[in-house]
Design a protein around this motif. Structure first.
Motif, PDB file in Angstrom:
ATOM      1  N   PRO A  15      -3.123 -15.072  -7.368  1.00 57.51           N
ATOM      2  CA  PRO A  15      -1.829 -15.650  -6.972  1.00 57.51           C
ATOM      3  C   PRO A  15      -0.899 -15.914  -8.146  1.00 57.51           C
ATOM      4  N   ASP A  16      -1.450 -16.227  -9.345  1.00 54.42           N
ATOM      5  CA  ASP A  16      -0.593 -16.464 -10.507  1.00 54.42           C
ATOM      6  C   ASP A  16      -0.212 -15.172 -11.233  1.00 54.42           C
ATOM      7  N   ASN A  43       2.491  -8.199   2.315  1.00 53.67           N
ATOM      8  CA  ASN A  43       2.363  -9.551   1.763  1.00 53.67           C
ATOM      9  C   ASN A  43       0.884  -9.890   1.621  1.00 53.67           C
ATOM     10  N   SER A  44       0.263  -9.344   0.577  1.00 49.68           N
ATOM     11  CA  SER A  44      -1.164  -9.541   0.370  1.00 49.68           C
ATOM     12  C   SER A  44      -1.469  -9.525  -1.120  1.00 49.68           C
ATOM     13  N   ASP A  45      -2.551 -10.218  -1.506  1.00 50.00           N
ATOM     14  CA  ASP A  45      -2.972 -10.173  -2.906  1.00 50.00           C
ATOM     15  C   ASP A  45      -3.793  -8.920  -3.190  1.00 50.00           C
ATOM     16  N   HIS A  46      -4.120  -8.139  -2.146  1.00 47.05           N
ATOM     17  CA  HIS A  46      -4.799  -6.862  -2.324  1.00 47.05           C
ATOM     18  C   HIS A  46      -3.768  -5.733  -2.348  1.00 47.05           C
ATOM     19  N   ILE A  47      -4.073  -4.678  -3.056  1.00 46.84           N
ATOM     20  CA  ILE A  47      -3.172  -3.544  -3.218  1.00 46.84           C
ATOM     21  C   ILE A  47      -3.701  -2.360  -2.409  1.00 46.84           C
ATOM     22  N   LEU A  48      -2.779  -1.609  -1.835  1.00 50.41           N
ATOM     23  CA  LEU A  48      -3.163  -0.462  -1.005  1.00 50.41           C
ATOM     24  C   LEU A  48      -3.974   0.539  -1.823  1.00 50.41           C
ATOM     25  N   LEU A  49      -5.147   0.894  -1.303  1.00 49.33           N
ATOM     26  CA  LEU A  49      -6.032   1.866  -1.936  1.00 49.33           C
ATOM     27  C   LEU A  49      -6.132   3.076  -1.027  1.00 49.33           C
ATOM     28  N   ARG A  50      -5.859   4.260  -1.595  1.00 52.43           N
ATOM     29  CA  ARG A  50      -5.827   5.474  -0.789  1.00 52.43           C
ATOM     30  C   ARG A  50      -6.568   6.604  -1.472  1.00 52.43           C
ATOM     31  N   ALA A  51      -7.266   7.397  -0.670  1.00 54.70           N
ATOM     32  CA  ALA A  51      -7.978   8.572  -1.174  1.00 54.70           C
ATOM     33  C   ALA A  51      -7.451   9.818  -0.480  1.00 54.70           C
ATOM     34  N   LYS A  52      -7.348  10.902  -1.210  1.00 53.36           N
ATOM     35  CA  LYS A  52      -6.949  12.193  -0.659  1.00 53.36           C
ATOM     36  C   LYS A  52      -8.182  13.052  -0.458  1.00 53.36           C
ATOM     37  N   ILE A  53      -8.354  13.531   0.752  1.00 56.64           N
ATOM     38  CA  ILE A  53      -9.526  14.336   1.097  1.00 56.64           C
ATOM     39  C   ILE A  53      -9.054  15.680   1.635  1.00 56.64           C
ATOM     40  N   GLN A  54      -9.639  16.734   1.134  1.00 54.54           N
ATOM     41  CA  GLN A  54      -9.287  18.085   1.556  1.00 54.54           C
ATOM     42  C   GLN A  54     -10.510  18.728   2.183  1.00 54.54           C
ATOM     43  N   LEU A  55     -10.404  19.036   3.468  1.00 57.40           N
ATOM     44  CA  LEU A  55     -11.517  19.627   4.205  1.00 57.40           C
ATOM     45  C   LEU A  55     -11.133  21.017   4.694  1.00 57.40           C
ATOM     46  N   LYS A  57       8.264  -9.021 -16.104  1.00 54.40           N
ATOM     47  CA  LYS A  57       7.334  -9.361 -17.182  1.00 54.40           C
ATOM     48  C   LYS A  57       7.303 -10.865 -17.471  1.00 54.40           C
ATOM     49  N   ASP A  58       8.338 -11.590 -17.077  1.00 55.46           N
ATOM     50  CA  ASP A  58       8.436 -13.022 -17.351  1.00 55.46           C
ATOM     51  C   ASP A  58       7.735 -13.817 -16.255  1.00 55.46           C
ATOM     52  N   ASN A  59       6.877 -14.781 -16.649  1.00 54.00           N
ATOM     53  CA  ASN A  59       6.091 -15.549 -15.682  1.00 54.00           C
ATOM     54  C   ASN A  59       6.978 -16.438 -14.817  1.00 54.00           C
ATOM     55  N   THR A  60       7.993 -17.064 -15.429  1.00 48.84           N
ATOM     56  CA  THR A  60       8.879 -17.941 -14.666  1.00 48.84           C
ATOM     57  C   THR A  60       9.653 -17.156 -13.618  1.00 48.84           C
ATOM     58  N   GLU A  61      10.198 -16.027 -14.030  1.00 50.05           N
ATOM     59  CA  GLU A  61      10.916 -15.182 -13.081  1.00 50.05           C
ATOM     60  C   GLU A  61       9.978 -14.617 -12.022  1.00 50.05           C
ATOM     61  N   MET A  62       8.735 -14.349 -12.411  1.00 49.05           N
ATOM     62  CA  MET A  62       7.747 -13.845 -11.465  1.00 49.05           C
ATOM     63  C   MET A  62       7.496 -14.856 -10.349  1.00 49.05           C
ATOM     64  N   GLU A  63       7.366 -16.139 -10.689  1.00 46.47           N
ATOM     65  CA  GLU A  63       7.152 -17.179  -9.682  1.00 46.47           C
ATOM     66  C   GLU A  63       8.343 -17.280  -8.738  1.00 46.47           C
ATOM     67  N   LEU A 109      10.523 -14.882  -8.024  1.00 48.73           N
ATOM     68  CA  LEU A 109      10.545 -13.695  -7.173  1.00 48.73           C
ATOM     69  C   LEU A 109       9.462 -13.745  -6.106  1.00 48.73           C
ATOM     70  N   SER A 110       8.289 -14.267  -6.459  1.00 45.96           N
ATOM     71  CA  SER A 110       7.197 -14.371  -5.486  1.00 45.96           C
ATOM     72  C   SER A 110       7.575 -15.310  -4.350  1.00 45.96           C
ATOM     73  N   LYS A 111       8.250 -16.413  -4.694  1.00 43.70           N
ATOM     74  CA  LYS A 111       8.710 -17.342  -3.653  1.00 43.70           C
ATOM     75  C   LYS A 111       9.755 -16.679  -2.760  1.00 43.70           C
TER      76      LYS A 111
END
Length: 251
Positions: free
Chosen positions: A24-25, A57-69, A169-175, A177-179
């Motif tokens: 979260p931080d 709106n999640s602390d997890h990031i989208l993970l994707r795999a490309k599969i060729q069959l 890159k700035d922590n204060t601005e990051m908070e 923007l997150s809000k």
């Protein structure tokens, strides 16, 4: 392990395309989500990485795999096309269809009379289908858009804030923007819930009107759209040999 391979650890990528979770931080980043595949299909995976730009709106990031069959080509079967019979409610179209059908039957009477009943039926069917094709046309499936432009505007604004967070890159601005992102996300969800309620209410009104006027086809269409597809999630119980247990075997 168990014949499985972790896909997102075998490809060379930048660190920003490897980590799948952010604290979260925004200071701690780890790779805690994985895509696993059977060893047999290892060579079918051509890439696996995360996509930070996914607007969720999640602390997890989208993970994707490309599969060729390589699959066996199947022959595409042309589905049955339906005529736009609703146009017959319009008086001009109805009269044009009747005139076209009358002309085709008149031309059919001048032809040689066939003794074969199948041939007569084919001629009659051709008259109806050709007249319907020329005057009515085929029914076009139009996807109903129930999210208005106001909600899409809020979604675009939320996505812009998300892009600023990734470049910050700035922590204060990051908070800050997150809000702002959390506030905008709540606006989007409130607007989407409001739009969904309005769509349901409008569909209910249209269903009541169709039932009142005896338009059973429209009533069925609305009911089917609102109810969605039913899936039976029941499963059977099997023993350690894979046999289905259909009766009590303890006695």
């Amino acid at each position: 392990m168990n014949g499985l391979v972790v896909c997102n650890t075998i490809f060379a990528h930048k660190d920003i395309h490897k980590y799948t979770w952010v604290s979260p931080d925004k200071r701690t980043k780890n790779q805690i989500d994985y895509i696993m595949i059977n060893k047999r299909w290892r060579r079918s995976v051509i890439d696996a990485r995360t996509y930070r730009g996914a607007d969720i709106n999640s602390d997890h990031i989208l993970l994707r795999a490309k599969i060729q069959l390589k699959l066996k080509a199947t022959r595409k079967v042309q589905g049955r096309r339906k005529f736009a019979v609703n146009k017959l409610k319009q008086l001009e179209v109805k009269e044009a269809f009747k005139l076209e059908l009358r002309n085709r039957f008149s031309a059919l009477e001048t032809m040689n009379d066939e003794n074969n009943i199948d041939g007569k039926w084919d001629n009659i069917k051709d008259c109806f289908t050709s007249a319907a094709t020329d005057t009515l046309g085929y029914r076009k499936s139009v996807k109903e858009e129930w999210i208005p432009s106001d909600t899409w505007t809020l979604i675009s604004e939320r996505k812009k804030i998300r892009s600023k967070i990734l470049d910050c890159k700035d922590n204060t601005e990051m908070e800050s923007l997150s809000k702002s992102y959390r506030d905008k996300d709540r606006e989007v969800k409130r607007s989407a819930r409001r739009d969904k309620r309005k769509r349901i209410e409008d569909s209910a009104c249209r269903a009541e009107e169709a039932a009142r006027t005896g338009n059973i086809q429209e009533l069925y269409k609305i009911t089917k759209t609102m109810s969605g597809k039913f899936t039976n999630n029941s499963s059977v119980v099997k023993d350690h040999h894979g046999n289905i247990l259909s009766k009590d075997t303890t006695s």
